[in-house]
Design a protein around this motif. Structure first.
Motif, PDB file in Angstrom:
ATOM      1  N   LEU A   1       0.819  -1.219   0.000  1.00  0.00           N
ATOM      2  CA  LEU A   1       0.000   0.000   0.000  1.00  0.00           C
ATOM      3  C   LEU A   1       0.852   1.268   0.000  1.00  0.00           C
ATOM      4  O   LEU A   1       0.310   2.372   0.055  1.00  0.00           O
ATOM      5  CB  LEU A   1      -0.923   0.002   1.223  1.00  0.00           C
ATOM      6  CG  LEU A   1      -1.967  -1.128   1.285  1.00  0.00           C
ATOM      7  CD1 LEU A   1      -2.741  -1.069   2.592  1.00  0.00           C
ATOM      8  CD2 LEU A   1      -2.922  -1.038   0.094  1.00  0.00           C
ATOM      9  N   GLU A   2       2.189   1.095  -0.029  1.00  0.00           N
ATOM     10  CA  GLU A   2       3.146   2.199  -0.045  1.00  0.00           C
ATOM     11  C   GLU A   2       3.023   3.089   1.188  1.00  0.00           C
ATOM     12  O   GLU A   2       3.230   4.309   1.133  1.00  0.00           O
ATOM     13  CB  GLU A   2       2.989   3.023  -1.327  1.00  0.00           C
ATOM     14  CG  GLU A   2       3.264   2.205  -2.598  1.00  0.00           C
ATOM     15  CD  GLU A   2       3.180   3.035  -3.858  1.00  0.00           C
ATOM     16  OE1 GLU A   2       2.698   4.189  -3.781  1.00  0.00           O
ATOM     17  OE2 GLU A   2       3.593   2.543  -4.922  1.00  0.00           O
ATOM     18  N   LYS A   3       2.714   2.474   2.322  1.00  0.00           N
ATOM     19  CA  LYS A   3       2.678   3.180   3.604  1.00  0.00           C
ATOM     20  C   LYS A   3       4.001   2.913   4.319  1.00  0.00           C
ATOM     21  O   LYS A   3       4.097   2.065   5.205  1.00  0.00           O
ATOM     22  CB  LYS A   3       1.486   2.702   4.438  1.00  0.00           C
ATOM     23  CG  LYS A   3       0.137   3.006   3.788  1.00  0.00           C
ATOM     24  CD  LYS A   3      -1.025   2.528   4.648  1.00  0.00           C
ATOM     25  CE  LYS A   3      -2.356   2.903   4.012  1.00  0.00           C
ATOM     26  NZ  LYS A   3      -3.522   2.445   4.836  1.00  0.00           N
ATOM     27  N   TYR A   4       5.027   3.644   3.926  1.00  0.00           N
ATOM     28  CA  TYR A   4       6.382   3.306   4.333  1.00  0.00           C
ATOM     29  C   TYR A   4       6.688   3.529   5.819  1.00  0.00           C
ATOM     30  O   TYR A   4       7.466   2.762   6.382  1.00  0.00           O
ATOM     31  CB  TYR A   4       7.367   4.053   3.436  1.00  0.00           C
ATOM     32  CG  TYR A   4       7.227   3.650   1.983  1.00  0.00           C
ATOM     33  CD1 TYR A   4       7.446   2.324   1.600  1.00  0.00           C
ATOM     34  CD2 TYR A   4       6.829   4.563   1.015  1.00  0.00           C
ATOM     35  CE1 TYR A   4       7.295   1.938   0.275  1.00  0.00           C
ATOM     36  CE2 TYR A   4       6.683   4.185  -0.320  1.00  0.00           C
ATOM     37  CZ  TYR A   4       6.905   2.864  -0.679  1.00  0.00           C
ATOM     38  OH  TYR A   4       6.744   2.481  -1.981  1.00  0.00           O
ATOM     39  N   PRO A   5       6.113   4.527   6.494  1.00  0.00           N
ATOM     40  CA  PRO A   5       6.331   4.596   7.945  1.00  0.00           C
ATOM     41  C   PRO A   5       5.827   3.334   8.661  1.00  0.00           C
ATOM     42  O   PRO A   5       6.453   2.865   9.619  1.00  0.00           O
ATOM     43  CB  PRO A   5       5.541   5.838   8.358  1.00  0.00           C
ATOM     44  CG  PRO A   5       5.517   6.691   7.131  1.00  0.00           C
ATOM     45  CD  PRO A   5       5.405   5.724   5.995  1.00  0.00           C
TER      46      PRO A   5
ATOM     47  N   PHE B   1      11.945  -6.513   0.636  1.00  0.00           N
ATOM     48  CA  PHE B   1      11.578  -5.123   0.355  1.00  0.00           C
ATOM     49  C   PHE B   1      12.544  -4.485  -0.640  1.00  0.00           C
ATOM     50  O   PHE B   1      12.122  -3.762  -1.553  1.00  0.00           O
ATOM     51  CB  PHE B   1      11.575  -4.312   1.659  1.00  0.00           C
ATOM     52  CG  PHE B   1      10.469  -4.689   2.613  1.00  0.00           C
ATOM     53  CD1 PHE B   1       9.250  -5.148   2.141  1.00  0.00           C
ATOM     54  CD2 PHE B   1      10.658  -4.593   3.984  1.00  0.00           C
ATOM     55  CE1 PHE B   1       8.225  -5.497   3.017  1.00  0.00           C
ATOM     56  CE2 PHE B   1       9.641  -4.931   4.867  1.00  0.00           C
ATOM     57  CZ  PHE B   1       8.427  -5.391   4.388  1.00  0.00           C
ATOM     58  N   LEU B   2      13.835  -4.744  -0.478  1.00  0.00           N
ATOM     59  CA  LEU B   2      14.830  -4.127  -1.366  1.00  0.00           C
ATOM     60  C   LEU B   2      14.713  -4.667  -2.788  1.00  0.00           C
ATOM     61  O   LEU B   2      14.764  -3.893  -3.757  1.00  0.00           O
ATOM     62  CB  LEU B   2      16.233  -4.382  -0.817  1.00  0.00           C
ATOM     63  CG  LEU B   2      16.555  -3.746   0.546  1.00  0.00           C
ATOM     64  CD1 LEU B   2      17.966  -4.115   0.981  1.00  0.00           C
ATOM     65  CD2 LEU B   2      16.370  -2.230   0.491  1.00  0.00           C
TER      66      LEU B   2
ATOM     67  N   LYS C   1      10.801   1.581  -7.429  1.00  0.00           N
ATOM     68  CA  LYS C   1      10.176   2.433  -6.426  1.00  0.00           C
ATOM     69  C   LYS C   1      11.118   3.560  -6.011  1.00  0.00           C
ATOM     70  O   LYS C   1      12.330   3.490  -6.251  1.00  0.00           O
ATOM     71  CB  LYS C   1       9.771   1.589  -5.210  1.00  0.00           C
ATOM     72  CG  LYS C   1       8.552   0.700  -5.457  1.00  0.00           C
ATOM     73  CD  LYS C   1       8.153  -0.049  -4.204  1.00  0.00           C
ATOM     74  CE  LYS C   1       6.871  -0.826  -4.403  1.00  0.00           C
ATOM     75  NZ  LYS C   1       5.683   0.061  -4.543  1.00  0.00           N
ATOM     76  N   PRO C   2      10.569   4.608  -5.386  1.00  0.00           N
ATOM     77  CA  PRO C   2      11.419   5.743  -4.960  1.00  0.00           C
ATOM     78  C   PRO C   2      12.349   5.360  -3.819  1.00  0.00           C
ATOM     79  O   PRO C   2      12.228   4.291  -3.212  1.00  0.00           O
ATOM     80  CB  PRO C   2      10.391   6.787  -4.507  1.00  0.00           C
ATOM     81  CG  PRO C   2       9.170   5.992  -4.143  1.00  0.00           C
ATOM     82  CD  PRO C   2       9.150   4.838  -5.094  1.00  0.00           C
ATOM     83  N   ALA C   3      13.246   6.275  -3.493  1.00  0.00           N
ATOM     84  CA  ALA C   3      14.269   6.003  -2.478  1.00  0.00           C
ATOM     85  C   ALA C   3      13.673   5.693  -1.113  1.00  0.00           C
ATOM     86  O   ALA C   3      14.241   4.923  -0.333  1.00  0.00           O
ATOM     87  CB  ALA C   3      15.213   7.205  -2.376  1.00  0.00           C
TER      88      ALA C   3
ATOM     89  N   SER D   1      12.899   2.461   3.801  1.00  0.00           N
ATOM     90  CA  SER D   1      11.996   1.767   4.724  1.00  0.00           C
ATOM     91  C   SER D   1      12.334   0.289   4.803  1.00  0.00           C
ATOM     92  O   SER D   1      12.210  -0.334   5.872  1.00  0.00           O
ATOM     93  CB  SER D   1      10.541   1.958   4.288  1.00  0.00           C
ATOM     94  OG  SER D   1      10.295   1.339   3.029  1.00  0.00           O
ATOM     95  N   GLY D   2      12.773  -0.287   3.682  1.00  0.00           N
ATOM     96  CA  GLY D   2      13.184  -1.690   3.698  1.00  0.00           C
ATOM     97  C   GLY D   2      14.369  -1.928   4.612  1.00  0.00           C
ATOM     98  O   GLY D   2      14.411  -2.897   5.371  1.00  0.00           O
ATOM     99  N   LEU D   3      15.342  -1.026   4.533  1.00  0.00           N
ATOM    100  CA  LEU D   3      16.522  -1.147   5.406  1.00  0.00           C
ATOM    101  C   LEU D   3      16.161  -0.909   6.871  1.00  0.00           C
ATOM    102  O   LEU D   3      16.590  -1.650   7.762  1.00  0.00           O
ATOM    103  CB  LEU D   3      17.588  -0.147   4.969  1.00  0.00           C
ATOM    104  CG  LEU D   3      18.297  -0.445   3.642  1.00  0.00           C
ATOM    105  CD1 LEU D   3      19.186   0.728   3.243  1.00  0.00           C
ATOM    106  CD2 LEU D   3      19.131  -1.723   3.751  1.00  0.00           C
TER     107      LEU D   3
END
Length: 441
Positions: A191-195, A218-219, A227-229, A234-236
């Protein structure tokens, strides 16, 4: 009136009575997920408190008479979580980490919080794991409904709830909690909710080491989807739970990877792929445990029956069009049931790993890309873990496998109903074994 006609009319009335309830459950994802959870947990309670106390205890050294209290939910690893929650991690000779350092801290920390509020350990562990398990069922339904469709969501939820290894979502283990946190992280990433990815991923990696597979998943997905940076970041950062536990181990034991070290020093796990363990499981399936143990064919019936089953299976596949779908499906299911009765747990352990990997590859275009990547990364982590003990239980904690099986069964419902029926029988068996402190998985 003919008795058969009376029975048919009676069954029709029952069907008409329950149809509105079933339709309501199917139209409401939360109600459906909770219903699957309640029904499957009811089977476990029935096995714990009605069946297990009256079953004969096997002559294995660790077997005990089933308890009637909260203690029935506590066995094997549960006692290690109790020690961590009440006394902290074990230290040997002032600096050397004890065996329970292999168990990650979030679950016992949550239990400790409820103990401080006055709850006994058993009740605290049961509440946390069960509430999280029901949350996992609801999140999985909502996630799959978004990425696939309602039918796939229902079947995936049913598979997660009725899988015999779902017993570990109700006893004092981390399965329920880890499934909830990992599903929440994966769904948030889709859902691109990175927090939220950072939050849920960090909690998942603080629950068990297989959460580490979320980071490469994720990476890799971020790279594949361009995907953007923020997605990479967020994956890291989803590995913060693992990072903090590693810092704790570095300070307390002067070894930031103490949770890995004790796997080899205290739990006697090998380094890398356990080829001997896998060879043993495969040979136990093909020639039987007794023949493998003796190093000779002392029981010729096992390999002979396996060969016969293989021949019949080939013939069924060869003439499947002449038999028709229904006859082929039921005949093949019966054949697999017989093979399981012969091979037992080694077949289940092998099937859930190899079969899960195959399903992920076969359905890779129908599943969420991050779910596929996470599934393969987590399976790779298990294969490289240096052991085969508890493989099926650990694989159950990889939600991608249940998701893939659910999507497949949504296409082949006849197989689905048979699978859920088989799962129900195994769930009773596993529950009785756990209640008597016999090894499960």
């Amino acid at each position: 009136m003919n008795p058969l006609n009376k029975l048919t009319q009676l069954l029709a009335k029952f069907k008409d009575f329950f149809t509105p309830f079933v339709e309501f459950c199917q139209s409401n994802g939360i109600i459906f997920a909770v219903t699957m959870g309640v029904l499957s947990r009811s089977i476990i309670l029935l096995a714990f408190f009605v069946i297990a106390p009256f079953c004969a205890v096997l002559s294995e050294p660790q077997a005990v008479k089933a308890e009637w209290g909260w203690e029935v939910f506590s066995a094997w690893d549960s006692s290690l979580y109790q020690i961590i929650a009440t006394s902290g991690y074990e230290v040997i000779n002032h600096t050397e980490p004890g065996g329970n350092v292999a168990f990650f801290p979030l679950f016992p920390l949550l239990i400790r919080g409820l103990i401080n509020l006055g709850l006994p350990f058993e009740l605290a562990g049961i509440l946390i794991n069960n509430l999280a398990f029901f949350g996992a069922l609801i999140l999985l339904y909502q996630w799959v409904e978004t990425t696939n469709n309602i039918q796939a969501a229902r079947w995936a939820t049913a598979v997660l709830a009725w899988c015999p290894l779902s017993i570990f979502g109700s006893v004092i283990y981390t399965e329920g909690l880890f499934l909830f946190l990992s599903i929440a992280a994966l769904r948030a990433f889709d859902l691109e909710k990175y927090p939220q990815v950072i939050l849920w991923g960090s909690l998942a990696t603080a629950t068990r080491i297989t959460g580490l597979a979320l980071i490469p998943a994720f990476l890799i997905t971020s790279w594949q989807k361009r995907k953007p940076a923020i997605a990479y970041l967020s994956g890291l950062l989803s590995g913060c739970g693992l990072l903090f536990y590693s810092l704790y181990c570095g300070i307390k034991f002067n070894n930031p990877i103490a949770f890995i070290t004790v796997q080899h020093t205290q739990w006697q796990r090998q380094t890398g792929f356990d080829s001997q363990g896998w060879l043993k499981m495969i040979m136990q399936i093909l020639i039987g445990s007794q023949n493998w143990k003796k190093g000779a064919i002392v029981d010729p019936w096992h390999p002979l029956l396996v060969i016969i089953i293989a021949i019949i299976g080939y013939l069924l596949w060869r003439y499947r069009h002449q038999l028709g779908d229904a006859k082929f499906d039921y005949s093949f299911c019966l054949l697999l049931l017989i093979l399981w009765l012969i091979a037992g747990d080694p077949l289940l352990n092998t099937a859930i790993i190899l079969g899960g990997g195959y399903l992920l590859w076969y359905l890779r275009h129908e599943l969420s890309l991050v779910a596929v990547n996470y599934g393969f990364c987590a399976l790779g982590l298990l294969l490289a873990s240096g052991g085969t003990i508890s493989l099926s239980r650990l694989a159950y904690g990889i939600v991608s496998i249940s998701l893939a099986l659910g999507v497949m069964l949504s296409h082949y419902r006849r197989w689905g109903y048979v699978t859920l029926g088989f799962f129900s029988l195994l769930l009773i068996s596993f529950s009785v074994r756990f209640a008597q402190h016999l090894w499960v998985s």
